[in-house]
Write an enzyme that holds these catalytic residues in place. Structure first.
Site, PDB file in Angstrom:
ATOM      1  N   HIS A 178     -13.381 -30.949  -6.407  1.00  0.00           N
ATOM      2  CA  HIS A 178     -12.190 -30.528  -7.151  1.00  0.00           C
ATOM      3  C   HIS A 178     -10.989 -30.187  -6.271  1.00  0.00           C
ATOM      4  CE1 HIS A 178     -10.679 -28.304 -11.034  1.00  0.00           C
ATOM      5  NE2 HIS A 178     -10.129 -29.487 -10.851  1.00  0.00           N
ATOM      6  N   CYS A 218     -10.594 -22.829 -11.791  1.00  0.00           N
ATOM      7  CA  CYS A 218     -11.352 -23.504 -10.724  1.00  0.00           C
ATOM      8  C   CYS A 218     -10.569 -23.935  -9.484  1.00  0.00           C
ATOM      9  CB  CYS A 218     -12.009 -24.767 -11.271  1.00  0.00           C
ATOM     10  SG  CYS A 218     -12.953 -24.524 -12.775  1.00  0.00           S
ATOM     11  N   ASP A 276     -19.869 -21.675 -11.406  1.00  0.00           N
ATOM     12  CA  ASP A 276     -18.632 -22.128 -12.049  1.00  0.00           C
ATOM     13  C   ASP A 276     -18.498 -21.524 -13.449  1.00  0.00           C
ATOM     14  OD1 ASP A 276     -16.396 -23.523 -12.857  1.00  0.00           O
ATOM     15  OD2 ASP A 276     -17.095 -25.436 -12.082  1.00  0.00           O
ATOM     16  N   ASP A 277     -17.483 -20.706 -13.639  1.00  0.00           N
ATOM     17  CA  ASP A 277     -17.228 -20.079 -14.953  1.00  0.00           C
ATOM     18  C   ASP A 277     -18.340 -19.118 -15.379  1.00  0.00           C
ATOM     19  OD1 ASP A 277     -15.025 -21.729 -14.914  1.00  0.00           O
ATOM     20  OD2 ASP A 277     -15.373 -22.636 -16.874  1.00  0.00           O
ATOM     21  N   ASP A 330     -16.453 -18.799  -9.337  1.00  0.00           N
ATOM     22  CA  ASP A 330     -15.098 -19.235  -8.962  1.00  0.00           C
ATOM     23  C   ASP A 330     -14.004 -18.601  -9.813  1.00  0.00           C
ATOM     24  OD1 ASP A 330     -15.600 -20.691 -11.301  1.00  0.00           O
ATOM     25  OD2 ASP A 330     -14.533 -22.469 -10.601  1.00  0.00           O
ATOM     26  N   ASN A 331     -14.400 -18.058 -10.958  1.00  0.00           N
ATOM     27  CA  ASN A 331     -13.451 -17.328 -11.832  1.00  0.00           C
ATOM     28  C   ASN A 331     -14.290 -16.652 -12.910  1.00  0.00           C
ATOM     29  OD1 ASN A 331     -12.842 -20.613 -12.535  1.00  0.00           O
ATOM     30  ND2 ASN A 331     -13.597 -19.368 -14.229  1.00  0.00           N
TER      31      ASN A 331
END
Ligand code: CA
Length: 452
Positions: A128, A70, A30-31, A280-281
């Protein structure tokens, strides 16, 4: 079904491979910054276990997610479809009383599809995709859930002060709920990343006899920056406090991926398990100390730093180690998993089975164009071949050639091509629904309406 069996049989004839359908593990960071793992060139954070996936599998040098933050990115990944097709155009608010705040029930997840082929499915970590009763993982094809429903979480268990989201009265206190095991709050004692890794191994141990799908959705290294001394002590050489804690968080995740891979090996199922790793990004460099390397900008942006991610996939029985340079998408994992599980997805996919491309049977490009849009900002991107069209406030309809300008610095003057790419983009937009819900950016408006 008959045709599928023949196709499946064809692939199995080629090598001494097992007769069983492959297990599928998607590990989502994540990130995570583009340049923050060994296989994308990171120098100050060793990631030997993540690199095992890259070294024993295929590295996607042009691997993309479907959105630069996200929620929508996860919606694209888990459905194999551009999320705008079903109106998931914004990062959702955490709203346990709102049945429309999340992945609409019209959509089938990868877990839903694989269930039809007898898979046991787990999500461990961040969901999420909706906090309402009807939108939770157990209603979306998952047999097992250990984690949290919100868009992020704190890492130290002593900070988990709410039993569940119903007790939360302030935004961002979503990060302080107890973790859930199949929707029941538990008393966790371990550092979050360690807890998720432990649960992943537990799931593998219990389900190794039959095909499974494990969606290991780490929160790391998303803010808040929190790490234990065990991991911090590995990074005394990093002066910047933010970067040091971030490095410790990435290192904890890497350790966890190490025990997951070891578990597959010990149980004799490593060769017939698809293990994909991606973020995710892009990294929000300003917020968490991540590094997107040469890529321009980061999380939230349509420049490469927002949507191009570290992406690798191993499957020893089917993939020869190497790298693949054509643009690919997180959505492709859905198509790959369904193909080799013998499932024909009910919905039209945007993802593509990449295996024939990776193995050289198909020399074409899996995606003539990949596209992204933020409908609120009217920012968008189109990647066609080596060309990338970007519309951002700082760069209106600019065309870049990524082959010699990876950092998207100098627009090229090709007006005809630019018009064609704009047309491709506009045609794509016709397949989209209007946004289904207000997002985090509109939460004042949302709260005012009293919809939660
Ligand atoms: Ca993220």
């Amino acid at each position: 079904m008959k045709i599928l069996l023949i196709v499946f049989g064809f692939f199995l004839c080629g090598a001494a491979v097992s007769q069983q359908k492959p297990n599928v593990i998607i590990i989502l960071a994540d990130d995570l910054g583009y340049a923050d793992v060994g296989f994308t060139g990171c120098k100050d954070i060793p990631t030997p276990n993540i690199d095992r996936i890259a070294n024993q599998g295929v590295v996607f040098t042009n691997g993309y997610v479907t959105y630069p933050v996200c929620g929508p990115s996860r919606a694209g990944l888990i459905t194999g479809r551009y999320q705008n097709r079903f109106g998931f155009a914004r990062n959702p608010i955490i709203a346990p009383n709102d049945p429309n705040m999340g992945l609409p029930l019209s959509e089938r997840t990868l877990a839903t599809e694989l269930k039809t082929a007898g898979y046991t499915n787990a999500i461990i970590g961040k969901w999420h995709l909706g906090a309402h009763e009807t939108l939770k993982p157990d209603r979306r094809g998952f047999d097992y859930f250990y984690g949290f429903l919100s868009g992020g979480h704190r890492y130290f268990p002593e900070e988990y002060i709410y039993n569940d989201l119903s007790e939360v009265t302030r935004d961002w206190d979503w990060y302080r709920t107890k973790l859930l095991r199949n929707n029941k709050p538990v008393e966790e004692t371990e550092y979050l990343t360690d807890a998720l890794s432990r649960e992943a191994v537990g799931f593998i141990e219990q389900n190794q006899e039959n095909p499974f799908f494990l969606y290991l959705s780490y929160n790391a290294p998303h803010a808040p920056l929190q790490a234990t001394e065990k991991y911090l002590s590995r990074f005394d050489h990093i002066q910047d406090e933010k970067r040091r804690t971030y490095a410790a968080m990435v290192s904890a995740m890497d350790d966890g991926i190490g025990i997951v891979l070891e578990s597959l090996k010990t149980n004799g199922i490593l060769d017939n398990t698809i293990v994909a790793f991606l973020s995710d990004n892009g990294g929000p460099e300003y917020a968490n100390g991540s590094d997107n390397g040469q890529l321009r900008e980061g999380k939230g942006s349509m420049f490469e730093g927002g949507v191009r991610v570290p992406f690798a996939m191993m499957w020893p029985e089917m993939i020869t180690p190497g790298q693949y340079d054509q643009p690919v998408s997180s959505m492709d994992l859905f198509a790959i998993a369904c193909t080799y599980a013998g499932v024909i997805p009910q919905d039209t996919l945007d993802g593509v089975d990449l295996i024939p491309y990776i193995n050289g049977q198909n020399s074409g490009t899996p995606h003539p164009s990949l596209m992204w849009v933020n409908v609120d900002k009217d920012s968008y991107g189109v990647r066609t071949g080596n060309l990338k069209l970007v519309n951002e406030e700082s760069s209106v309809n600019a065309l870049f050639n990524l082959q010699n300008d990876l950092s998207e610095q100098t627009p090229v003057d090709q007006p005809v091509t630019l018009q064609e790419m704009l047309q491709t983009y506009q045609d794509w937009r016709k397949s989209h629904l209007a946004p289904l819900f207000l997002g985090l950016e509109q939460r004042d408006e949302y709260h005012k309406k009293g919809q939660d």
